[in-house]
Design a protein around this motif. Sequence first.
Motif, PDB file in Angstrom:
ATOM      1  N   GLY A  32       1.170  -1.186  -0.035  1.00 23.14           N
ATOM      2  CA  GLY A  32      -0.134  -0.218   0.175  1.00 23.14           C
ATOM      3  C   GLY A  32       0.773   1.146  -0.307  1.00 23.14           C
ATOM      4  N   ILE A  33       2.215   1.632   0.122  1.00 25.59           N
ATOM      5  CA  ILE A  33       2.823   2.313   0.103  1.00 25.59           C
ATOM      6  C   ILE A  33       3.274   2.560  -1.672  1.00 25.59           C
ATOM      7  N   ASP A  34       2.797   3.907  -2.273  1.00 24.31           N
ATOM      8  CA  ASP A  34       3.595   4.178  -3.141  1.00 24.31           C
ATOM      9  C   ASP A  34       4.922   5.601  -3.518  1.00 24.31           C
ATOM     10  N   ILE A  35       5.843   4.982  -3.317  1.00 29.34           N
ATOM     11  CA  ILE A  35       7.048   6.665  -3.567  1.00 29.34           C
ATOM     12  C   ILE A  35       7.592   6.128  -4.677  1.00 29.34           C
ATOM     13  N   GLU A  36       8.153   7.360  -5.208  1.00 29.46           N
ATOM     14  CA  GLU A  36       8.498   7.252  -6.493  1.00 29.46           C
ATOM     15  C   GLU A  36      10.173   8.374  -6.324  1.00 29.46           C
ATOM     16  N   VAL A  37      11.352   8.506  -6.182  1.00 30.72           N
ATOM     17  CA  VAL A  37      12.363   9.076  -6.076  1.00 30.72           C
ATOM     18  C   VAL A  37      13.315   9.484  -6.730  1.00 30.72           C
ATOM     19  N   SER A  38      14.123  10.450  -7.146  1.00 29.99           N
ATOM     20  CA  SER A  38      15.070  10.446  -7.833  1.00 29.99           C
ATOM     21  C   SER A  38      16.087  11.741  -7.713  1.00 29.99           C
ATOM     22  N   SER A  39      17.487  11.002  -7.740  1.00 31.25           N
ATOM     23  CA  SER A  39      18.680  11.936  -6.756  1.00 31.25           C
ATOM     24  C   SER A  39      19.930  12.233  -8.011  1.00 31.25           C
ATOM     25  N   LYS A  40      20.689  12.861  -8.283  1.00 30.07           N
ATOM     26  CA  LYS A  40      21.581  12.066  -8.197  1.00 30.07           C
ATOM     27  C   LYS A  40      23.113  11.812  -7.821  1.00 30.07           C
ATOM     28  N   ASP A  41      22.849  11.859  -7.312  1.00 30.39           N
ATOM     29  CA  ASP A  41      23.586  12.045  -5.955  1.00 30.39           C
ATOM     30  C   ASP A  41      23.143  10.907  -4.728  1.00 30.39           C
ATOM     31  N   LEU A  42      24.032   8.964  -4.235  1.00 29.19           N
ATOM     32  CA  LEU A  42      22.847   8.415  -4.224  1.00 29.19           C
ATOM     33  C   LEU A  42      22.470   8.013  -2.070  1.00 29.19           C
ATOM     34  N   THR A  43      23.670   9.084  -1.347  1.00 29.67           N
ATOM     35  CA  THR A  43      23.068   8.994  -0.210  1.00 29.67           C
ATOM     36  C   THR A  43      21.802  10.605   0.065  1.00 29.67           C
ATOM     37  N   LYS A  44      22.008  11.786  -1.387  1.00 34.32           N
ATOM     38  CA  LYS A  44      20.569  11.936  -1.086  1.00 34.32           C
ATOM     39  C   LYS A  44      19.604  11.278  -1.468  1.00 34.32           C
ATOM     40  N   LEU A  45      19.366   9.975  -2.851  1.00 36.67           N
ATOM     41  CA  LEU A  45      18.385   9.625  -3.061  1.00 36.67           C
ATOM     42  C   LEU A  45      17.778   8.894  -1.699  1.00 36.67           C
ATOM     43  N   LYS A  46      18.280   8.362  -1.464  1.00 40.60           N
ATOM     44  CA  LYS A  46      18.353   7.793   0.228  1.00 40.60           C
ATOM     45  C   LYS A  46      17.489   8.152   0.870  1.00 40.60           C
ATOM     46  N   GLN A  47      18.462   9.652   1.503  1.00 36.76           N
ATOM     47  CA  GLN A  47      17.458  10.697   2.270  1.00 36.76           C
ATOM     48  C   GLN A  47      16.184  11.098   1.880  1.00 36.76           C
ATOM     49  N   LYS A  48      16.028  11.491   0.757  1.00 38.45           N
ATOM     50  CA  LYS A  48      14.552  11.529   0.083  1.00 38.45           C
ATOM     51  C   LYS A  48      13.306  10.641  -0.074  1.00 38.45           C
ATOM     52  N   PHE A  49      13.860   9.128   0.065  1.00 35.54           N
ATOM     53  CA  PHE A  49      13.359   8.330  -0.146  1.00 35.54           C
ATOM     54  C   PHE A  49      12.878   7.998   1.532  1.00 35.54           C
ATOM     55  N   ILE A  50      14.042   8.323   2.418  1.00 33.55           N
ATOM     56  CA  ILE A  50      12.966   8.454   4.177  1.00 33.55           C
ATOM     57  C   ILE A  50      12.309   9.068   4.185  1.00 33.55           C
ATOM     58  N   ASP A  51      12.575  10.215   3.284  1.00 33.97           N
ATOM     59  CA  ASP A  51      11.574  11.623   4.129  1.00 33.97           C
ATOM     60  C   ASP A  51      10.754  11.755   3.610  1.00 33.97           C
ATOM     61  N   LYS A  52       9.950  10.408   2.089  1.00 26.04           N
ATOM     62  CA  LYS A  52       9.120  10.202   1.475  1.00 26.04           C
ATOM     63  C   LYS A  52       8.402   9.147   2.452  1.00 26.04           C
ATOM     64  N   LEU A  53       8.962   8.105   3.104  1.00 25.40           N
ATOM     65  CA  LEU A  53       8.020   7.604   3.337  1.00 25.40           C
ATOM     66  C   LEU A  53       7.851   7.979   5.103  1.00 25.40           C
ATOM     67  N   ASN A  54       8.640   8.470   5.847  1.00 28.99           N
ATOM     68  CA  ASN A  54       7.717   9.107   7.088  1.00 28.99           C
ATOM     69  C   ASN A  54       6.751  10.422   6.911  1.00 28.99           C
TER      70      ASN A  54
END
Length: 64
Positions: free
Chosen positions: A34-56
């Motif tokens: 039931g979770i639909d999240i899509e993120v993108s970034s040029k930097d892998l660490t920023k990608l992970k942080q964006k994903f965690i922020d959207k998940l929270n």
Amino acid sequence: MPTQFKNIFAANDLIVHYRLRKDGVYEARFHRQGIDIEVSSKDLTKLKQKFIDKLNNKDEKPDK
């Protein structure tokens, strides 16, 4: 390490797969439980942080 295990990370007990596109942009998508999240970034660490922020913040309604 086998290639099938290279492009994953864990966030809040979820296994997230990501990919590196030819233009150098990382993409992570999660469409399960039931979770639909899509993120993108040029930097892998920023990608992970964006994903965690959207998940929270997945329960908050976006402003239209």
